[in-house]
Design a protein around this motif. Sequence first.
Motif, PDB file in Angstrom:
ATOM      1  N   ASN A 407       0.957  -1.065   0.144  1.00 56.89           N
ATOM      2  CA  ASN A 407       0.109  -0.200  -0.435  1.00 56.89           C
ATOM      3  C   ASN A 407       1.142   1.396  -0.047  1.00 56.89           C
ATOM      4  O   ASN A 407       0.214   2.756   0.054  1.00 56.89           O
ATOM      5  N   ASP A 408       1.841   0.979   0.761  1.00 59.27           N
ATOM      6  CA  ASP A 408       3.064   1.967   0.459  1.00 59.27           C
ATOM      7  C   ASP A 408       3.608   3.197  -1.073  1.00 59.27           C
ATOM      8  O   ASP A 408       3.877   3.963  -1.501  1.00 59.27           O
ATOM      9  N   ASN A 409       3.250   1.885  -2.287  1.00 62.64           N
ATOM     10  CA  ASN A 409       3.592   2.103  -3.217  1.00 62.64           C
ATOM     11  C   ASN A 409       1.795   2.646  -4.206  1.00 62.64           C
ATOM     12  O   ASN A 409       1.232   1.966  -4.236  1.00 62.64           O
ATOM     13  N   PRO A 410       1.829   3.655  -4.137  1.00 59.76           N
ATOM     14  CA  PRO A 410       0.499   4.426  -4.019  1.00 59.76           C
ATOM     15  C   PRO A 410       0.015   3.731  -6.278  1.00 59.76           C
ATOM     16  O   PRO A 410      -1.216   3.181  -6.198  1.00 59.76           O
ATOM     17  N   VAL A 411       0.915   3.829  -7.063  1.00 57.45           N
ATOM     18  CA  VAL A 411       0.253   3.074  -7.934  1.00 57.45           C
ATOM     19  C   VAL A 411       0.032   1.311  -7.985  1.00 57.45           C
ATOM     20  O   VAL A 411      -1.272   0.808  -8.111  1.00 57.45           O
ATOM     21  N   TYR A 412       0.759   0.706  -6.739  1.00 54.04           N
ATOM     22  CA  TYR A 412      -0.023  -0.780  -6.319  1.00 54.04           C
ATOM     23  C   TYR A 412      -1.235  -0.577  -5.963  1.00 54.04           C
ATOM     24  O   TYR A 412      -2.644  -1.349  -6.153  1.00 54.04           O
ATOM     25  N   TYR A 413      -1.524   0.938  -5.396  1.00 55.50           N
ATOM     26  CA  TYR A 413      -2.787   0.609  -3.840  1.00 55.50           C
ATOM     27  C   TYR A 413      -3.855   0.761  -5.010  1.00 55.50           C
ATOM     28  O   TYR A 413      -5.069   0.044  -4.699  1.00 55.50           O
ATOM     29  N   VAL A 414      -3.569   1.483  -6.094  1.00 55.83           N
ATOM     30  CA  VAL A 414      -5.227   1.031  -7.096  1.00 55.83           C
ATOM     31  C   VAL A 414      -5.620   0.677  -7.800  1.00 55.83           C
ATOM     32  O   VAL A 414      -6.727  -0.240  -7.934  1.00 55.83           O
ATOM     33  N   GLN A 415      -4.076  -0.112  -8.394  1.00 54.98           N
ATOM     34  CA  GLN A 415      -4.325  -1.178  -8.859  1.00 54.98           C
ATOM     35  C   GLN A 415      -4.972  -2.368  -8.295  1.00 54.98           C
ATOM     36  O   GLN A 415      -5.907  -3.402  -9.186  1.00 54.98           O
ATOM     37  N   TYR A 416      -4.658  -2.328  -7.018  1.00 54.00           N
ATOM     38  CA  TYR A 416      -4.481  -3.421  -6.163  1.00 54.00           C
ATOM     39  C   TYR A 416      -6.387  -3.372  -5.860  1.00 54.00           C
ATOM     40  O   TYR A 416      -7.553  -4.620  -6.757  1.00 54.00           O
ATOM     41  N   VAL A 417      -6.989  -2.488  -6.227  1.00 53.81           N
ATOM     42  CA  VAL A 417      -8.510  -2.274  -6.204  1.00 53.81           C
ATOM     43  C   VAL A 417      -9.290  -2.663  -7.777  1.00 53.81           C
ATOM     44  O   VAL A 417     -10.339  -3.308  -7.986  1.00 53.81           O
ATOM     45  N   GLY A 526     -10.268   5.986 -14.939  1.00 51.74           N
ATOM     46  CA  GLY A 526      -9.324   6.828 -14.084  1.00 51.74           C
ATOM     47  C   GLY A 526      -8.176   6.535 -14.840  1.00 51.74           C
ATOM     48  O   GLY A 526      -6.644   8.165 -14.763  1.00 51.74           O
ATOM     49  N   LEU A 527      -7.392   5.525 -14.744  1.00 54.27           N
ATOM     50  CA  LEU A 527      -5.823   4.485 -14.750  1.00 54.27           C
ATOM     51  C   LEU A 527      -6.047   5.258 -16.495  1.00 54.27           C
ATOM     52  O   LEU A 527      -5.151   5.180 -16.754  1.00 54.27           O
ATOM     53  N   ALA A 528      -6.632   4.830 -17.180  1.00 52.73           N
ATOM     54  CA  ALA A 528      -6.828   4.945 -19.017  1.00 52.73           C
ATOM     55  C   ALA A 528      -6.440   6.217 -18.664  1.00 52.73           C
ATOM     56  O   ALA A 528      -5.793   6.407 -19.987  1.00 52.73           O
ATOM     57  N   LEU A 529      -7.203   7.303 -18.874  1.00 53.30           N
ATOM     58  CA  LEU A 529      -6.579   8.964 -18.696  1.00 53.30           C
ATOM     59  C   LEU A 529      -5.392   8.514 -18.073  1.00 53.30           C
ATOM     60  O   LEU A 529      -4.365  10.101 -18.928  1.00 53.30           O
ATOM     61  N   LEU A 530      -4.504   7.932 -17.125  1.00 51.94           N
ATOM     62  CA  LEU A 530      -3.053   8.448 -17.524  1.00 51.94           C
ATOM     63  C   LEU A 530      -2.533   7.601 -17.780  1.00 51.94           C
ATOM     64  O   LEU A 530      -1.030   7.499 -17.884  1.00 51.94           O
ATOM     65  N   GLY A 531      -3.161   6.534 -18.714  1.00 49.70           N
ATOM     66  CA  GLY A 531      -2.173   5.680 -19.739  1.00 49.70           C
ATOM     67  C   GLY A 531      -1.982   4.372 -18.729  1.00 49.70           C
ATOM     68  O   GLY A 531      -0.258   3.877 -19.564  1.00 49.70           O
ATOM     69  N   VAL A 532      -2.453   4.363 -17.541  1.00 53.61           N
ATOM     70  CA  VAL A 532      -1.979   2.689 -16.493  1.00 53.61           C
ATOM     71  C   VAL A 532      -2.933   2.118 -17.034  1.00 53.61           C
ATOM     72  O   VAL A 532      -4.453   1.845 -16.986  1.00 53.61           O
ATOM     73  N   SER A 533      -2.576   1.038 -16.682  1.00 48.20           N
ATOM     74  CA  SER A 533      -3.419  -0.250 -16.946  1.00 48.20           C
ATOM     75  C   SER A 533      -4.480  -0.706 -15.975  1.00 48.20           C
ATOM     76  O   SER A 533      -3.601  -0.192 -14.792  1.00 48.20           O
ATOM     77  N   ALA A 534      -5.625  -1.477 -15.762  1.00 47.51           N
ATOM     78  CA  ALA A 534      -6.425  -1.644 -14.335  1.00 47.51           C
ATOM     79  C   ALA A 534      -6.589  -3.004 -14.793  1.00 47.51           C
ATOM     80  O   ALA A 534      -7.323  -3.411 -15.307  1.00 47.51           O
ATOM     81  N   PRO A 535      -5.585  -3.716 -13.914  1.00 49.32           N
ATOM     82  CA  PRO A 535      -5.579  -5.545 -13.898  1.00 49.32           C
ATOM     83  C   PRO A 535      -6.902  -6.474 -13.586  1.00 49.32           C
ATOM     84  O   PRO A 535      -7.385  -6.023 -12.621  1.00 49.32           O
ATOM     85  N   GLU A 536      -6.854  -7.431 -14.047  1.00 51.87           N
ATOM     86  CA  GLU A 536      -8.107  -8.303 -13.746  1.00 51.87           C
ATOM     87  C   GLU A 536      -7.691  -9.106 -12.384  1.00 51.87           C
ATOM     88  O   GLU A 536      -8.349  -9.946 -11.597  1.00 51.87           O
TER      89      GLU A 536
END
Length: 538
Positions: A407-417, A526-536
Amino acid sequence: MFETRGLDTSLLPGTTTMERPRNPEHGDYASTLALQLGKKTGVAPRELAAALAEELGRQPGIKSVEIAGPGFLNIRLDAAAAGVLARDIVLAGADYGQSATLRDERINLEFVSANPTGPVHIGGVRWAAVGDALSRLLRTAGATVGTEYYFNDAGSQIDRFAKSLYASAKGEPAPEDGYGGAYIAEIAAAVLAEAPDVLNEPEDAAIETFRRVGVDLMFAEIKQSLTEFGVHFDTYFNEKDLHNRGELQEALDRLREQGHIFEADGATWLRTTEFGDDKDRVLRKSDGDWTYFAADCAYYLDKRKRGFDRIVIMLGADHHGYIGRMKAMSACFGDDPAKNLEILIGQLVNLVRDGEPVRMSKRAGTVVTLEDFVDALGVDATRYALARYSSDSPINLDIAVWTKAGNDNPVYYVQYVAARTANVARNAADVGLTRGEPAGFHPELLSHEKENDLLKALGEYPAVVARAAELREPHHVARYLEEVAGAYHRFYDKCRVLPLGDEPITDLQRARLWLNDATRTVIANGLALLGVSAPERM
């Protein structure tokens, strides 16, 4: 309502902003409309607030309206009105958050534009992430956007690059003002493979071959690196084309028509001091050569001729001095610099390992490159990390933090959701739990405090996107996604979606599945706006 109180309804704004109070005891939403109108009408804000509260209290879906302080409105929704948002988000899908707030804007967005004398370095990497995110934001807000990379393939830097390649091919050290790094040897070897007899040519002819072939190879590599980073440009614009098509002379003629050209010391000048620049600028030197600024003028005019009414240019921290001259140049063409030209300045980035900046690339020798970033953090983490901070703030990115699965890694925190919501949906399908038809959705069942908090967070997404686009600040989206992630984790901990054991499936669980899927929609958008994947799965 207002007519009966003797108030001028023309003073009412077309739209008004609703804010979410930090203290939930102050309601679901708060408005300062009465305070704003009070200044215009001279009527006490609390009197206006009373009129608004009376009318709002009669609207369906509003549970209560309270007046606080000098005229704040604190509004509470009933559970059904709040909960219906979950269904609306799911049904909107990828369109949720889109708006027409910038629909009348035709924007040319130029970013990166690194010289083709080496790989994209650390400053360019920041603009690649932020610029691409900004282009997505602007389009989501309804603007017509053309993204552009200015390919500076003329001038002294290209001369030094060609001579550096020539020296490397001959096994000699780079010229004193040349370029070093392993990539120079790689490009030189590639030129030799394409033109094996080049070293047998006269020196000037050989250097010209290294210039022509080497620049093409270097730029092809730059484009490939950007493509792998998920950044695609609508236009790659060559500076040489401005010269070949006579556009520098055309720009000079246009500026002369505007009355801002003068001759002095054998050179041709643009009188930019008339519009706030610290000194007048040379366009053509006494020897007849054009200046870089002349190309800047021609390029600006070219963009305007192509129908763009707003030119946005993203530059590095060492380009502050360009703002004054570029704004003045816009005015010299008869444009309004406040409307037609925006220059965004990005501050420095440091990639840090063990508390110390990573200063050198194995390949480029003196700078950290896009490839170095991706090798260290990965594409998703690099893009998210660089877009997460305001561009006008310098940042240090710690490799240990941004590669950590926690959870200290912001992108992991969001992608985990993103992954957790997908997992909940899969598990729901396994036990026969589906959302059901939209008509059978019971939004009033979403009455738990954590459900309400999550719904309010999801409801803010369109406003966050519109604001980020208007301010040219993608980092608002990243920070918002982290808030949504936190709200979802708290909901997940307190509100069970799946039935336990042989428990029958209830309408509440179906409603919560709508809310779960709405969260994934917002996170993915939101992640798509940043060009970041939303993993399943993670």
